[in-house]
Design a protein around this motif. Sequence first.
Motif, short mmCIF file in Angstrom:
data_model
loop_
_atom_site.label_atom_id
_atom_site.label_comp_id
_atom_site.label_asym_id
_atom_site.label_seq_id
_atom_site.Cartn_x
_atom_site.Cartn_y
_atom_site.Cartn_z
N THR A 167 -6.72 14.52 18.53
CA THR A 167 -5.88 13.34 18.24
C THR A 167 -6.71 12.15 17.75
OG1 THR A 167 -5.89 13.06 20.63
CG2 THR A 167 -3.82 13.73 19.64
N ARG A 168 -7.92 11.99 18.28
CA ARG A 168 -8.71 10.83 17.86
C ARG A 168 -9.10 10.93 16.39
NH1 ARG A 168 -13.18 11.26 22.36
NH2 ARG A 168 -12.36 13.38 22.34
N GLY A 178 -9.25 24.80 20.75
CA GLY A 178 -7.81 24.69 21.04
C GLY A 178 -7.33 23.25 21.14
N GLN A 217 -5.56 29.94 24.78
CA GLN A 217 -5.54 29.31 26.10
C GLN A 217 -4.09 29.05 26.49
OE1 GLN A 217 -7.21 25.31 24.23
NE2 GLN A 217 -6.56 24.94 26.33
N VAL A 241 -14.83 26.79 21.63
CA VAL A 241 -13.50 26.34 22.08
C VAL A 241 -12.89 25.49 20.97
CG1 VAL A 241 -13.78 26.58 24.56
CG2 VAL A 241 -14.54 24.48 23.48
#
Length: 476
Positions: free
Chosen positions: A116-117, A112, A192, A110
Motif C-alpha cells: 500500500t505504501r 503476498g 498464504q 514472500v
Amino acid sequence: MSSLPETIRQTLTTFHQQPLLQALQSLPVPDQHRLLEQIQTVDFQMLRDTWRAALTDTPSEHAVHRPAQARAPHNVVRQPVSASDSDAWAQAIRTGEQALQNGQVAVITVAGGQGTRLGFEHPKGMFPIGPVTNRTLFQVFAEQILARRRRHHAAIPWLIMTSDATHQETVRFFESQSYFGLEPASVVFFQQGSLPALDAATGQLLLASPTELALSPDGHGGLIMALQNAGLLTRLHDEGVRHLFYHQVDNPTAIVADPALIGFHSLHQSQLTTSVVCKDSPTERMGVLVDIEGHTEIIEYSELTPEEAARHDDSGQWIFWAGNTAIHVFDLAFLQGLTGKGRQLPLHVARKNVPWVNADGVLVQPNDPNRPNAIKLERFIFDALPMATRTLIIEGDRAREFNPVKNKSGKDSAETSQAALNRIGHLWLQQAGCAVPANSVVEISPLQALDAPELQQRLASGQLQLSDIATRTPQA
Ligand code: UTP
C-alpha cells in the motif's frame, strides 16, 4: 429465508455477529455459498479475544518492560575487520556453498503483501526496478537464482508465497516471462491465508461485498502455516532440504541464497539466523534485534522513546543498533516444530480504514485517517525469533545488501533502491578496472555477475564485454 447450518447460526449468535447472520440470511441460497465458506474458516474465539485486547489498548507487563530489559544481541558475527574475521567468513562461505551444492537449501520469497505504501497497482514483484532496463524485482531474483544454480551446480528450489491479492497476477506474469529461463517445475507458488477485518468499535466482521468478508493477507508470519498447508515442509524435508533462505520481494540487493549467511547458520547449528545492518541513527524507523531474558527478539522503533533508542550499555555499546533486514535462514526442522497446536505466531493489530458494505448493502468508504474504522490482523515472521533456542545474527554490508522499495518517494523508495543498484554497478566495474563515465547509469544483470570478483573474472577472460553491460547517460 434459507436453512442455514445450525452450527453457523449458533456460532454467529454466541460471538455477537448478528449483523453478519442477518446479511447471510438475507441472501438467496446460491449466493450464501461463498460467504458461508469464508465464515467456516474463521476462528471466532481468537478474533474476539484479539479485538477485546485491542479495545483496552493497554500493553502487557512484558511489553512495557521490554526496552529496559533489552541487551545488545550477544550471538553476533560482525562484518570482518581483522584477518581472522576474514578467515571465519571465508570458511562460512565454503560451508554455505557446500550446503547449496548438496541440495540442502531452498529459497523462499514472500510476495503476498499489498504494497500500500508504494501504491503500485500490481504485485510488488512486478515493479520495474532496473535503473537502465526496468528489469522487475521478480526478474532480479529469478536471475540471481539461475546464476547461483549454475555456479554451484545446485537445485535450489524457489518457493514464492503469494496471497489472494497477488497470486493470479504473479503466476501469469511468470508464465508470460517464461519463468525468466528457470525450469517451471523448480518454482513453486503457494498461497498464504487471509484474516477478516473487524469493525474497531464493535468487533463485527466487515463485509467487502454482500457475499464476501473483508479479508486481507495474514502477514508474512502466515508463511509457516502456508508452507505446512501446502505440504511443502514435508516435501522439502523428503527432498533433503535443511535450510530455508527467506527474503522479501522488495529488496533487489538482497543476496539470495547467500552462502555466507547459510554457512554461518550451518556452522553454528542455528535454528534461525538473521541478517542485520547497523541503524543509521537511533531514531531510524527500523525494528532492531536484541536479547531479552536469554531470547532473541525484535523491538519495533515505535516501542522506544528517542532517549531509550539512543541508550548504551555499561561497556559503551549501543544497545539498539542491529536493524532487521528481514533476511533470515530457517532450519527446516525448527519451522516444522512451529506448526504444532498452540505454537501459532501471535496476532498483531493495525488500525486501518477498510471499505465495507453496510446493512443496506451500501459500500461505505471511511477516510478519516485519525479514526480508522477497522482493525486488521497480521502475523509477523520475526515473532518466531524468541521461539528458537539457537539464534544467530550476522551483520551485513548495508550499502550492498539492504536497499528496499517501500515508499513512493523519499527514504526506501524506488529512487533510493535504483540509485543503490547503479552505485553497486559502478563500484564493481571500478574494481574490475573498467572506466565508465561517472554520470552514466549502470545496471548489471545477476546473470552477468553475482559479485565483483565474478564480474572481474568474466571481463578479464573475455566471456563478457563492457559493451554487454546496460548503461545509459542521463539527458542533461
Ligand atoms: P511489508 O510489511 O513491507 O508490507 O512486507 P507490504 O504489503 O509489502 O507493503 P505495505 O506495508 O502495504 O506498504 C514485507 C514483505 O512481506 C511480504 C511482502 O510482500 C513483502 O515482501 N508480505 C507482507 C507477505 O508476503 N504477506 C503479507 O501478508 C504481508
